[in-house]
Design a protein around this motif. Structure first.
Motif, PDB file in Angstrom:
ATOM      1  N   HIS A  93     -43.787  21.090  78.579  1.00 16.43           N
ATOM      2  CA  HIS A  93     -43.114  20.387  77.396  1.00 16.43           C
ATOM      3  C   HIS A  93     -41.924  19.570  77.771  1.00 16.43           C
ATOM      4  CE1 HIS A  93     -45.742  22.405  74.459  1.00 16.43           C
ATOM      5  NE2 HIS A  93     -45.466  23.361  75.239  1.00 16.43           N
ATOM      6  N   VAL A  94     -42.154  18.469  77.956  1.00 10.97           N
ATOM      7  CA  VAL A  94     -40.730  17.406  78.141  1.00 10.97           C
ATOM      8  C   VAL A  94     -40.678  16.831  76.924  1.00 10.97           C
ATOM      9  CG1 VAL A  94     -39.508  15.877  79.817  1.00 10.97           C
ATOM     10  CG2 VAL A  94     -41.652  17.427  80.605  1.00 10.97           C
ATOM     11  N   GLN A  95     -39.582  17.018  76.281  1.00 10.37           N
ATOM     12  CA  GLN A  95     -39.248  16.326  74.783  1.00 10.37           C
ATOM     13  C   GLN A  95     -37.973  15.418  75.152  1.00 10.37           C
ATOM     14  OE1 GLN A  95     -39.207  20.213  72.992  1.00 10.37           O
ATOM     15  NE2 GLN A  95     -40.430  19.363  71.466  1.00 10.37           N
ATOM     16  N   HIS A  96     -37.873  14.215  74.116  1.00  7.57           N
ATOM     17  CA  HIS A  96     -36.779  13.382  73.786  1.00  7.57           C
ATOM     18  C   HIS A  96     -35.792  14.319  73.352  1.00  7.57           C
ATOM     19  CE1 HIS A  96     -34.040  10.628  71.719  1.00  7.57           C
ATOM     20  NE2 HIS A  96     -34.508   9.822  72.683  1.00  7.57           N
ATOM     21  N   SER A  97     -34.394  14.464  73.545  1.00  9.76           N
ATOM     22  CA  SER A  97     -33.387  15.352  72.837  1.00  9.76           C
ATOM     23  C   SER A  97     -33.614  15.518  71.443  1.00  9.76           C
ATOM     24  CB  SER A  97     -32.188  14.997  73.404  1.00  9.76           C
ATOM     25  OG  SER A  97     -31.725  15.106  74.637  1.00  9.76           O
ATOM     26  N   GLU A  98     -33.845  14.456  70.744  1.00  6.80           N
ATOM     27  CA  GLU A  98     -33.853  14.628  69.251  1.00  6.80           C
ATOM     28  C   GLU A  98     -35.202  15.632  68.866  1.00  6.80           C
ATOM     29  OE1 GLU A  98     -34.305  10.693  67.922  1.00  6.80           O
ATOM     30  OE2 GLU A  98     -32.075  10.279  68.653  1.00  6.80           O
ATOM     31  N   GLU A  99     -36.240  15.412  69.502  1.00 10.11           N
ATOM     32  CA  GLU A  99     -37.484  16.152  69.299  1.00 10.11           C
ATOM     33  C   GLU A  99     -37.152  17.456  69.471  1.00 10.11           C
ATOM     34  OE1 GLU A  99     -39.253  12.734  68.259  1.00 10.11           O
ATOM     35  OE2 GLU A  99     -37.713  12.975  69.729  1.00 10.11           O
ATOM     36  N   ARG A 100     -36.495  17.693  70.723  1.00 13.74           N
ATOM     37  CA  ARG A 100     -36.313  19.013  71.052  1.00 13.74           C
ATOM     38  C   ARG A 100     -35.359  19.915  69.951  1.00 13.74           C
ATOM     39  NH1 ARG A 100     -35.096  21.255  76.658  1.00 13.74           N
ATOM     40  NH2 ARG A 100     -34.905  23.570  76.360  1.00 13.74           N
ATOM     41  N   VAL A 101     -34.446  19.181  69.332  1.00 15.80           N
ATOM     42  CA  VAL A 101     -33.494  19.670  68.310  1.00 15.80           C
ATOM     43  C   VAL A 101     -34.400  19.942  67.274  1.00 15.80           C
ATOM     44  CG1 VAL A 101     -31.537  19.543  66.674  1.00 15.80           C
ATOM     45  CG2 VAL A 101     -31.415  18.946  69.199  1.00 15.80           C
ATOM     46  N   PHE A 102     -35.181  19.132  66.868  1.00 11.69           N
ATOM     47  CA  PHE A 102     -35.667  18.992  65.582  1.00 11.69           C
ATOM     48  C   PHE A 102     -37.018  20.359  65.638  1.00 11.69           C
ATOM     49  CE2 PHE A 102     -39.497  17.892  62.626  1.00 11.69           C
ATOM     50  CZ  PHE A 102     -38.852  17.913  61.704  1.00 11.69           C
ATOM     51  N   TYR A 103     -37.835  20.090  66.582  1.00  8.87           N
ATOM     52  CA  TYR A 103     -38.914  21.076  66.891  1.00  8.87           C
ATOM     53  C   TYR A 103     -38.441  22.642  67.179  1.00  8.87           C
ATOM     54  CZ  TYR A 103     -42.019  17.478  65.804  1.00  8.87           C
ATOM     55  OH  TYR A 103     -42.841  16.569  65.306  1.00  8.87           O
ATOM     56  N   ALA A 104     -37.268  22.865  68.030  1.00  7.73           N
ATOM     57  CA  ALA A 104     -36.675  24.062  68.384  1.00  7.73           C
ATOM     58  C   ALA A 104     -37.847  25.021  68.934  1.00  7.73           C
ATOM     59  CB  ALA A 104     -36.053  24.505  67.247  1.00  7.73           C
ATOM     60  N   LEU A 105     -38.628  24.489  69.906  1.00  2.95           N
ATOM     61  CA  LEU A 105     -39.297  25.545  70.596  1.00  2.95           C
ATOM     62  C   LEU A 105     -39.029  26.850  70.934  1.00  2.95           C
ATOM     63  CD1 LEU A 105     -41.736  22.905  72.327  1.00  2.95           C
ATOM     64  CD2 LEU A 105     -42.528  23.788  70.232  1.00  2.95           C
ATOM     65  N   GLU A 106     -37.728  26.864  71.363  1.00  5.27           N
ATOM     66  CA  GLU A 106     -37.127  27.929  71.779  1.00  5.27           C
ATOM     67  C   GLU A 106     -36.993  29.051  70.635  1.00  5.27           C
ATOM     68  OE1 GLU A 106     -34.593  25.000  74.062  1.00  5.27           O
ATOM     69  OE2 GLU A 106     -35.579  24.841  72.202  1.00  5.27           O
ATOM     70  N   ARG A 107     -37.127  28.772  69.627  1.00  9.11           N
ATOM     71  CA  ARG A 107     -37.022  29.712  68.376  1.00  9.11           C
ATOM     72  C   ARG A 107     -38.403  30.381  68.360  1.00  9.11           C
ATOM     73  NH1 ARG A 107     -35.082  26.700  63.095  1.00  9.11           N
ATOM     74  NH2 ARG A 107     -36.640  25.445  63.928  1.00  9.11           N
ATOM     75  N   LEU A 108     -39.344  29.598  68.602  1.00  7.48           N
ATOM     76  CA  LEU A 108     -40.834  30.103  68.328  1.00  7.48           C
ATOM     77  C   LEU A 108     -41.231  31.195  69.659  1.00  7.48           C
ATOM     78  CD1 LEU A 108     -42.986  26.877  67.920  1.00  7.48           C
ATOM     79  CD2 LEU A 108     -42.362  28.691  65.842  1.00  7.48           C
TER      80      LEU A 108
END
Length: 147
Positions: A93-108
């Motif tokens: 998964h390569v995300q724009h920084s804004e998407e990375r913060v919004f979707y927060a895959l690390e939390r999942l």
């Protein structure tokens, strides 16, 4: 069950490629115990769409050239805000920084074991936050348009 040697090889090569293209916050998780469809996820981000695309292209090229791996699916390419590369054994998964913060895959995936990555990839941790602070400082120093 843990990630296979092949999955770890793919993850490490992809992580190094992402780091070489100045990705931010590269991290990988062993998701093999909770998902049957893949062994590992690699997450990386970039501050703009163009860099997201460059990172994705570099990962794809390196995995093909060095390990003979081609993605079975590539999604999100048009907008380059969140591009997913599915290699079956791993998903990148390569995300724009804004998407990375919004979707927060690390939390999942925080309960899944984090995979060891090359030193260059580890060094990318915290780069998104550094970049955001730098941009904010530059914005504060710009003239307000009044002369």
């Amino acid at each position: 069950m843990t990630a296979t040697d092949r999955s770890l090889e793919l993850i490490n090569t992809a992580a190094q490629a992402a780091a070489d293209k100045l990705a931010h916050d590269v991290i990988a998780y062993d998701v093999s115990d909770v998902l049957s469809i893949t062994d590992a996820f690699l997450l990386a981000s970039a501050p703009n769409d163009r860099q997201v695309k460059a990172i994705v292209d570099e990962i794809e090229e390196r995995l093909q050239k060095e390990l003979g791996a081609k993605p079975v699916r590539r999604e999100g390419d048009r907008e380059a805000r969140w591009v997913l590369l599915d290699y079956v054994d791993i998903v990148v998964h390569v995300q724009h920084s804004e998407e990375r913060v919004f979707y927060a895959l690390e939390r999942l995936w925080k309960d899944c074991p984090e995979l060891e990555l090359p030193a260059d990839a580890k060094a990318t941790r915290g780069k998104a936050e550094e970049h955001a602070k730098l941009q904010a400082a530059e914005a504060d120093q710009e003239p307000d348009g009044e002369w």
